[in-house]
Write a protein that holds these residues in place. Structure first.
Motif, PDB file in Angstrom:
ATOM      1  N   ILE A 104     -25.700 -61.868  14.930  1.00  8.56           N
ATOM      2  CA  ILE A 104     -24.699 -61.534  15.946  1.00  8.56           C
ATOM      3  C   ILE A 104     -24.173 -60.113  15.729  1.00  8.56           C
ATOM      4  O   ILE A 104     -24.010 -59.343  16.689  1.00  8.56           O
ATOM      5  CB  ILE A 104     -23.552 -62.560  15.917  1.00  8.56           C
ATOM      6  CG1 ILE A 104     -24.054 -63.923  16.400  1.00  8.56           C
ATOM      7  CG2 ILE A 104     -22.384 -62.101  16.781  1.00  8.56           C
ATOM      8  CD1 ILE A 104     -23.027 -65.034  16.283  1.00  8.56           C
ATOM      9  N   MET A 123     -10.893 -58.092  23.818  1.00 10.76           N
ATOM     10  CA  MET A 123     -11.711 -58.452  22.664  1.00 10.76           C
ATOM     11  C   MET A 123     -10.834 -58.803  21.461  1.00 10.76           C
ATOM     12  O   MET A 123     -11.031 -59.834  20.805  1.00 10.76           O
ATOM     13  CB  MET A 123     -12.649 -57.288  22.298  1.00 10.76           C
ATOM     14  CG  MET A 123     -13.742 -57.024  23.289  1.00 10.76           C
ATOM     15  SD  MET A 123     -14.686 -55.553  22.818  1.00 10.76           S
ATOM     16  CE  MET A 123     -16.089 -55.700  23.925  1.00 10.76           C
ATOM     17  N   LEU A 131     -16.499 -63.699  15.893  1.00 12.67           N
ATOM     18  CA  LEU A 131     -17.407 -62.670  16.421  1.00 12.67           C
ATOM     19  C   LEU A 131     -17.802 -62.980  17.862  1.00 12.67           C
ATOM     20  O   LEU A 131     -17.898 -62.083  18.707  1.00 12.67           O
ATOM     21  CB  LEU A 131     -18.655 -62.568  15.542  1.00 12.67           C
ATOM     22  CG  LEU A 131     -18.490 -61.843  14.203  1.00 12.67           C
ATOM     23  CD1 LEU A 131     -19.765 -61.975  13.376  1.00 12.67           C
ATOM     24  CD2 LEU A 131     -18.164 -60.375  14.418  1.00 12.67           C
ATOM     25  N   ALA A 165     -16.936 -60.572  21.083  1.00 13.00           N
ATOM     26  CA  ALA A 165     -17.984 -59.967  21.913  1.00 13.00           C
ATOM     27  C   ALA A 165     -17.938 -60.432  23.357  1.00 13.00           C
ATOM     28  O   ALA A 165     -18.191 -59.657  24.275  1.00 13.00           O
ATOM     29  CB  ALA A 165     -19.355 -60.264  21.312  1.00 13.00           C
ATOM     30  N   THR A 166     -17.606 -61.719  23.575  1.00 17.19           N
ATOM     31  CA  THR A 166     -17.651 -62.266  24.934  1.00 17.19           C
ATOM     32  C   THR A 166     -16.299 -62.220  25.635  1.00 17.19           C
ATOM     33  O   THR A 166     -16.240 -62.447  26.845  1.00 17.19           O
ATOM     34  CB  THR A 166     -18.111 -63.728  24.898  1.00 17.19           C
ATOM     35  OG1 THR A 166     -17.185 -64.517  24.136  1.00 17.19           O
ATOM     36  CG2 THR A 166     -19.499 -63.844  24.259  1.00 17.19           C
ATOM     37  N   ILE A 215     -21.756 -57.142  25.004  1.00 14.14           N
ATOM     38  CA  ILE A 215     -21.306 -55.839  24.493  1.00 14.14           C
ATOM     39  C   ILE A 215     -21.932 -54.700  25.290  1.00 14.14           C
ATOM     40  O   ILE A 215     -21.263 -53.715  25.635  1.00 14.14           O
ATOM     41  CB  ILE A 215     -21.652 -55.708  23.002  1.00 14.14           C
ATOM     42  CG1 ILE A 215     -20.776 -56.644  22.172  1.00 14.14           C
ATOM     43  CG2 ILE A 215     -21.471 -54.278  22.524  1.00 14.14           C
ATOM     44  CD1 ILE A 215     -19.323 -56.247  22.113  1.00 14.14           C
ATOM     45  N   SER A 257     -26.823 -57.709  16.880  1.00 11.70           N
ATOM     46  CA  SER A 257     -26.920 -57.661  18.343  1.00 11.70           C
ATOM     47  C   SER A 257     -25.741 -56.909  18.951  1.00 11.70           C
ATOM     48  O   SER A 257     -25.892 -56.227  19.976  1.00 11.70           O
ATOM     49  CB  SER A 257     -26.985 -59.083  18.907  1.00 11.70           C
ATOM     50  OG  SER A 257     -25.753 -59.756  18.746  1.00 11.70           O
ATOM     51  N   MET A 258     -24.563 -57.002  18.343  1.00 10.43           N
ATOM     52  CA  MET A 258     -23.406 -56.257  18.842  1.00 10.43           C
ATOM     53  C   MET A 258     -23.638 -54.750  18.717  1.00 10.43           C
ATOM     54  O   MET A 258     -23.316 -53.985  19.636  1.00 10.43           O
ATOM     55  CB  MET A 258     -22.150 -56.673  18.072  1.00 10.43           C
ATOM     56  CG  MET A 258     -21.667 -58.075  18.395  1.00 10.43           C
ATOM     57  SD  MET A 258     -20.282 -58.611  17.348  1.00 10.43           S
ATOM     58  CE  MET A 258     -18.998 -57.490  17.899  1.00 10.43           C
ATOM     59  N   SER A 263     -25.642 -62.553  29.351  1.00  8.10           N
ATOM     60  CA  SER A 263     -24.342 -62.956  28.813  1.00  8.10           C
ATOM     61  C   SER A 263     -23.763 -64.127  29.589  1.00  8.10           C
ATOM     62  O   SER A 263     -23.199 -65.065  29.002  1.00  8.10           O
ATOM     63  CB  SER A 263     -23.375 -61.771  28.852  1.00  8.10           C
ATOM     64  OG  SER A 263     -22.069 -62.162  28.513  1.00  8.10           O
ATOM     65  N   VAL A 308     -24.414 -62.419  23.130  1.00  8.17           N
ATOM     66  CA  VAL A 308     -23.370 -61.533  22.613  1.00  8.17           C
ATOM     67  C   VAL A 308     -23.775 -60.070  22.766  1.00  8.17           C
ATOM     68  O   VAL A 308     -22.969 -59.225  23.185  1.00  8.17           O
ATOM     69  CB  VAL A 308     -23.080 -61.871  21.136  1.00  8.17           C
ATOM     70  CG1 VAL A 308     -22.245 -60.783  20.485  1.00  8.17           C
ATOM     71  CG2 VAL A 308     -22.371 -63.213  21.037  1.00  8.17           C
ATOM     72  N   GLY A 309     -25.014 -59.743  22.427  1.00 10.92           N
ATOM     73  CA  GLY A 309     -25.491 -58.369  22.577  1.00 10.92           C
ATOM     74  C   GLY A 309     -25.432 -57.902  24.023  1.00 10.92           C
ATOM     75  O   GLY A 309     -25.032 -56.762  24.305  1.00 10.92           O
ATOM     76  N   ALA A 313     -24.011 -52.232  21.907  1.00 12.35           N
ATOM     77  CA  ALA A 313     -23.165 -51.052  22.082  1.00 12.35           C
ATOM     78  C   ALA A 313     -24.000 -49.790  22.274  1.00 12.35           C
ATOM     79  O   ALA A 313     -23.681 -48.936  23.115  1.00 12.35           O
ATOM     80  CB  ALA A 313     -22.240 -50.897  20.873  1.00 12.35           C
TER      81      ALA A 313
END
Length: 444
Positions: free
Chosen positions: A17, A381, A262, A266-267, A205, A20-21, A42, A201-202, A25
């Motif tokens: 996670i 966030m 996390l 992210a979401t 973001i 992926s964040m 997402s 999650v990625g 970004a």
């Protein structure tokens, strides 16, 4: 290639996670249009998670209350203790927000030139206390389930469980077996959905960075930094002392809460982190009946991050408008925020709705809401993460207060890394304990 595959499999979900964040970004910054186009990935993750919320709350609450033979007196005692704790912690959150925003003064020098239309629309969506009380009681369980009305599901589940505890043994055990199977299945369902979490999650973001960009952050950076500073101070002066006083094993708690935190960060969705947060708190040693009551109820009465955000945002708008508010006036405003913010978790953009209504009530410019909208996602966030952490901690504190907390003794992460959640102390589930009173097959 086999060694590479084995190495990848040993990476824990939490690290995936985080990776992926970072990638999300970078994609949102490098190719904003690509980041925005990833939003469906997402949305898919959020929809899968939301489908878990109602069955997991219903199943867990029913077996937690009826499986132990709880009556309304026992449930009422837990509810009273929870409300006392919620009010104490949210009051501290308001005071921390008020102190930090008056020290940093992020609104000084900000020009409120945006349109007030959005603020006026949000102000019209505020709900009264009487309508909130009516909203607690569902007119249909299925309607509440379809709309993910968490507080209504909690209300229905408690009454259903208390009624079930008064039913004779045979039908009671059959229904408990169904609810036990439902809850266990939904926890496994959560595990399957969580394998998709790094992608969802990625993408979230990437969409956030691609849509907002860095320019908005630079223009209102002082406001964003003020909020995050206040959140850190709140954790240090409220959550950490509460954990220490209650005897919470902080190291194990952090290991359990970091993954759902996390996801929440992210979401920007409390619902996305709710099932995993409930599962991990139960694995930490909190009884299921307490987890299933405290955490969902906390999302209506214990929104620590959102409460603190409201204090910061309201005073920010007053500073930007050049209004010099006395300490007494600010305290009255914060009292209004504390009362009106209860039970609005299901309202879209609930924090902004409450903020707009409060600004309108105190005759402050609604253009401030439109200005804050530019960085609301970035602040959302942080406040969503603290909402999640605060409610998870509340469940452990309540379990300690009730004398029912059985801490995990051995903790391991997915993939074999030390530090996560497998307890060597097996705690019987409520249905297993209820099953012990099953009469012998040959008894008449």
């Amino acid at each position: 290639m086999k060694w590479l595959w084995r190495s990848l499999r040993r990476i824990s979900l939490t690290r995936w996670i985080l990776i992926s964040m970072i990638l999300g970004a970078l994609i949102g910054w490098w190719r904003p249009e690509l980041g925005i186009s990833l939003k469906p990935l997402s949305t898919i993750f959020l929809r899968m998670i939301k489908s878990i919320v109602v069955p997991i709350i219903f199943g867990s609450l029913v077996i937690g209350i009826a499986g132990h033979g709880d009556d309304m007196k026992r449930v009422g005692r837990l509810a009273l203790k929870s409300i006392i704790y919620f009010e104490l912690i949210t009051t501290i959150a308001l005071m921390v927000g008020l102190a930090v925003v008056n020290l940093t003064r992020p609104g000084v020098g900000v020009q409120l030139t945006a349109s007030a239309t959005q603020g006026q629309e949000l102000a019209h969506n505020t709900i009264s206390f009487s309508s909130f009380l009516e909203h607690i009681v569902p007119q249909s369980f299925f309607e509440a389930a379809a709309n993910n009305e968490v507080l209504q599901i909690v209300f229905f589940s408690i009454i259903f469980a208390v009624a079930l505890s008064q039913v004779r043994e045979g039908p009671k055990l059959a229904m408990l077996g169904f609810c036990e199977g439902l809850a266990e299945t939904m926890f496994k369902f959560t595990g399957i959905v969580m394998k998709y979490a790094p992608i969802g999650v990625g993408a979230a973001i990437a969409f956030t960075v691609g849509q907002s960009g860095l320019g908005v952050l630079l223009s209102l950076g002082k406001l964003v930094l003020t909020l995050y500073l206040a959140l850190i101070v709140f954790v240090l002066v409220a959550l950490v002392p509460a954990a220490l006083i209650a005897g919470v094993p902080i190291g194990q708690f952090i290991q359990m809460v970091k993954e759902p935190a996390l996801i929440a960060f992210a979401t920007t969705s409390s619902e996305a982190a709710l099932p995993k947060g409930m599962e991990n708190m139960e694995r930490l040693g909190v009884p299921r009946r307490i987890v299933a009551f405290v955490i969902p109820t906390g999302y209506s009465f214990n929104l620590d991050g959102s409460t603190l955000y409201l204090a910061v945002a309201a005073i920010f708008v007053a500073q930007a408008a050049g209004a010099h508010l006395t300490l007494g006036y600010q305290l009255v405003m914060l009292l209004t925020l504390m009362i009106t913010s209860k039970g609005v978790a299901g309202v879209p953009r609930s924090s902004l709705v409450i903020l707009a209504g409060t600004l309108s009530h105190f005759q402050l410019p609604l253009e401030g809401v439109a200005v804050i909208l530019g960085v609301d996602t970035l602040m959302d966030m942080g406040r969503t993460t603290i909402n999640l952490v605060g409610n998870c901690l509340a469940s452990v504190v309540m379990a300690r207060w009730e004398g029912e907390f059985v801490p995990a003794t051995t903790v391991k992460l997915e993939g074999g890394e030390a530090g996560s959640y497998a307890s060597s102390t097996r705690v019987s589930t409520p249905f297993q304990e209820a099953s012990r009173v099953r009469p012998p097959r040959n008894s008449k």
